[in-house]
Scaffold this active site. Structure first.
Site, short mmCIF file in Angstrom:
data_model
loop_
_atom_site.label_atom_id
_atom_site.label_comp_id
_atom_site.label_asym_id
_atom_site.label_seq_id
_atom_site.Cartn_x
_atom_site.Cartn_y
_atom_site.Cartn_z
N THR A 109 57.38 -15.03 52.81
CA THR A 109 56.90 -15.09 54.20
C THR A 109 55.45 -14.63 54.24
O THR A 109 54.58 -15.27 54.85
CB THR A 109 57.79 -14.23 55.13
OG1 THR A 109 59.11 -14.79 55.11
CG2 THR A 109 57.26 -14.20 56.55
N ASN A 115 65.10 -25.95 51.46
CA ASN A 115 66.10 -24.89 51.33
C ASN A 115 67.44 -25.23 51.94
O ASN A 115 68.42 -24.55 51.69
CB ASN A 115 65.57 -23.58 51.94
CG ASN A 115 65.04 -23.77 53.34
OD1 ASN A 115 64.19 -24.61 53.60
ND2 ASN A 115 65.55 -22.99 54.27
N GLN A 126 62.20 -22.28 46.72
CA GLN A 126 63.51 -22.75 46.26
C GLN A 126 63.42 -23.54 44.96
O GLN A 126 64.46 -23.87 44.36
CB GLN A 126 64.19 -23.59 47.35
CG GLN A 126 64.48 -22.83 48.63
CD GLN A 126 65.61 -21.81 48.48
OE1 GLN A 126 66.34 -21.79 47.48
NE2 GLN A 126 65.74 -20.93 49.45
N GLY A 152 60.88 -13.08 45.07
CA GLY A 152 61.73 -12.57 43.99
C GLY A 152 63.23 -12.68 44.23
O GLY A 152 63.98 -13.04 43.33
N CYS A 182 67.97 -18.02 57.93
CA CYS A 182 66.85 -17.71 58.81
C CYS A 182 67.02 -18.32 60.19
O CYS A 182 66.42 -17.88 61.14
CB CYS A 182 65.55 -18.24 58.22
SG CYS A 182 65.47 -18.00 56.47
N1 PMP Z 1 60.32 -20.59 52.13
C1 PMP Z 1 61.55 -21.04 51.84
C2 PMP Z 1 61.72 -22.49 51.46
C3 PMP Z 1 62.65 -20.20 51.90
O1 PMP Z 1 63.87 -20.67 51.62
C4 PMP Z 1 62.45 -18.84 52.27
C5 PMP Z 1 63.62 -17.87 52.38
N2 PMP Z 1 64.71 -18.35 53.10
C6 PMP Z 1 61.14 -18.40 52.55
C7 PMP Z 1 60.11 -19.31 52.47
C8 PMP Z 1 60.84 -16.98 52.97
O2 PMP Z 1 61.11 -16.09 51.95
P1 PMP Z 1 61.26 -14.52 52.25
O3 PMP Z 1 62.31 -14.40 53.30
O4 PMP Z 1 61.71 -13.96 50.96
O5 PMP Z 1 59.97 -14.02 52.71
#
Ligand code: PMP
Length: 380
Positions: free
Chosen positions: A70, A148, A178, A197, A322
């Site tokens: 993110t 994702n 992903q 990670g 999410c």
């Molecule tokens: N990009 C994609 C394609 C994801 O699947 C995710 C996590 N669901 C994120 C970004 C964000 O990752 P994080 O929650 O670890 O910051």
């Protein structure tokens, strides 16, 4: 417990957790300090940067450690766009993760011309549509390597080529979350690449952004000047070194891990196809990412099935974690024109290298039992 929701997050490998412990309990020094034990940590982190680079076949460029994708995705936009004098065009995929999609919308609000590239029925960015959106004024592109929710793999090589043909100065960002360590990628096909990670059996709260050699990039948060002045904040040595261990484990067993996840996916696809009124969402099971399968159970509400499976110790997802707290339609499935009962009944299964075929067969028969039961209830 059987966890088929590994795209939401994974269990940290024991070896990686032990590495984190080591950097918390023994080698806990601040790598920016000048004494020798701290310099050792700095050297370890330097080696870890190289391992990320080699996992994406990068022979130049740099790694900025972050708190996860993110932050990497947000920083990709801000670092690329903050020093530009004029506000031009930004193109993202219509199925991007909220950490790209919402950021792009925020740039639209301050005057950038933001366009969304549509996807085909499989969930891949339509190459012709993308090409038509490009202009000499396109300053930034952000496209995910693997979707994702349905596991579609984008043709990043061609998309990157088209973007550079339209504007050689355009900065091309890939959300690699992903796909990293699961589908082949070459850093020559991007300027910026985000990873997180916890999607590959490392802890939560650590990630990275790869920045290509000649990219004009201003970085993210200001402060003490860590990460080459591009992302200040005391270095998260335990997280970074644990992530490094997970990358090492994946890289050493790459073929075996990918085959194992793919075998689970193909077996589940076959088992599910034997249940009446099921539809595969996304690319054919053999061609998408090895670890993601999305299936609709027509006549069943996916959240009801999710809870029924939860009661039996099985973890799956409806949409992505999410978006599961929002009551709106699923934006990704909408973009693929998957609507109505097919969207309502969509379940995402995602594997890690530790899942087994036995787990798939156990889950398959419990799903069949529940789907038949729920459909019978619905008819009354
Ligand atoms: N990009 C994609 C394609 C994801 O699947 C995710 C996590 N669901 C994120 C970004 C964000 O990752 P994080 O929650 O670890 O910051």
């Amino acid at each position: 417990m059987i966890n088929f929701d590994n795209s939401a997050t994974t269990r940290t490998f024991d070896e990686s957790a032990n590495v984190a412990l080591h950097y918390m309990l023994s080698q806990y020094y601040n790598p920016s300090s000048a004494y020798s034990v701290a310099v050792e940590s700095e050297k370890d982190i330097k080696r870890a940067r190289k391992r990320i680079m080699s996992a994406i076949n990068a022979d130049s460029g740099s790694i900025i450690y972050t708190s996860g994708a993110t932050e990497s995705n947000n920083m990709a936009f801000s670092g690329a766009l903050q020093s530009l004098r004029a506000k031009g065009r930004i193109i993202i995929g219509s199925t991007e993760h909220p950490s790209v999609y919402e950021v792009a919308n925020s740039y639209a609000k301050i005057g950038f011309d933001v366009e969304f590239a549509s996807v085909n029925a499989d969930g891949r960015i339509d190459l012709d549509v993308f090409r038509d959106l490009l202009t000499p004024n396109t300053q930034f592109v952000s496209i995910m390597l693997v979707n994702n929710e349905v596991g579609a793999i984008n043709d990043i090589h061609t998309l990157h080529k088209y973007a550079k043909q339209a504007n050689p100065q355009c900065i091309f960002h890939v959300d690699g979350v992903q796909g990293f360590l699961k589908v082949p990628f070459n850093a020559n096909d991007c300027d910026l690449f985000s990873i997180s990670g916890h999607k590959f059996n490392a802890p939560k709260g650590v990630g990275a952004l790869y920045v290509g050699k000649d990219v004009k990039f201003a970085g993210g948060q200001l402060g003490g000047g860590q990460e080459g002045g591009l992302r200040s904040g005391t270095t998260n040595t335990p997280g970074i070194m644990a992530m490094d261990k997970s990358i090492e484990i994946y890289s050493d067993s790459s073929e075996e891990f990918i085959q194992s996840m793919q075998a689970c996916k193909l077996r589940l696809a076959k088992n599910m196809a034997a249940i009446k009124d099921t539809v595969l969402n996304g690319p054919p099971a053999e061609s998408g990412a090895p670890h993601i399968l999305n299936i609709s159970f027509l006549g069943v509400r996916s959240e009801v099935l999710l809870h029924a499976l939860d009661a039996r110790g099985i973890l799956v997802a409806t949409g992505s974690a999410c978006s599961s707290h929002k009551n709106s339609n699923n934006r990704v499935l909408d973009a693929m024109n998957i609507k109505g009962p097919r969207q309502e009944g969509a379940v995402r299964f995602s594997f890690s290298p530790t899942n087994t075929i036995d787990e798939v067969d156990t889950v398959s028969s419990i799903i069949e039992e529940n789907v038949l039961l729920l459909r019978r209830y619905k008819k009354r």
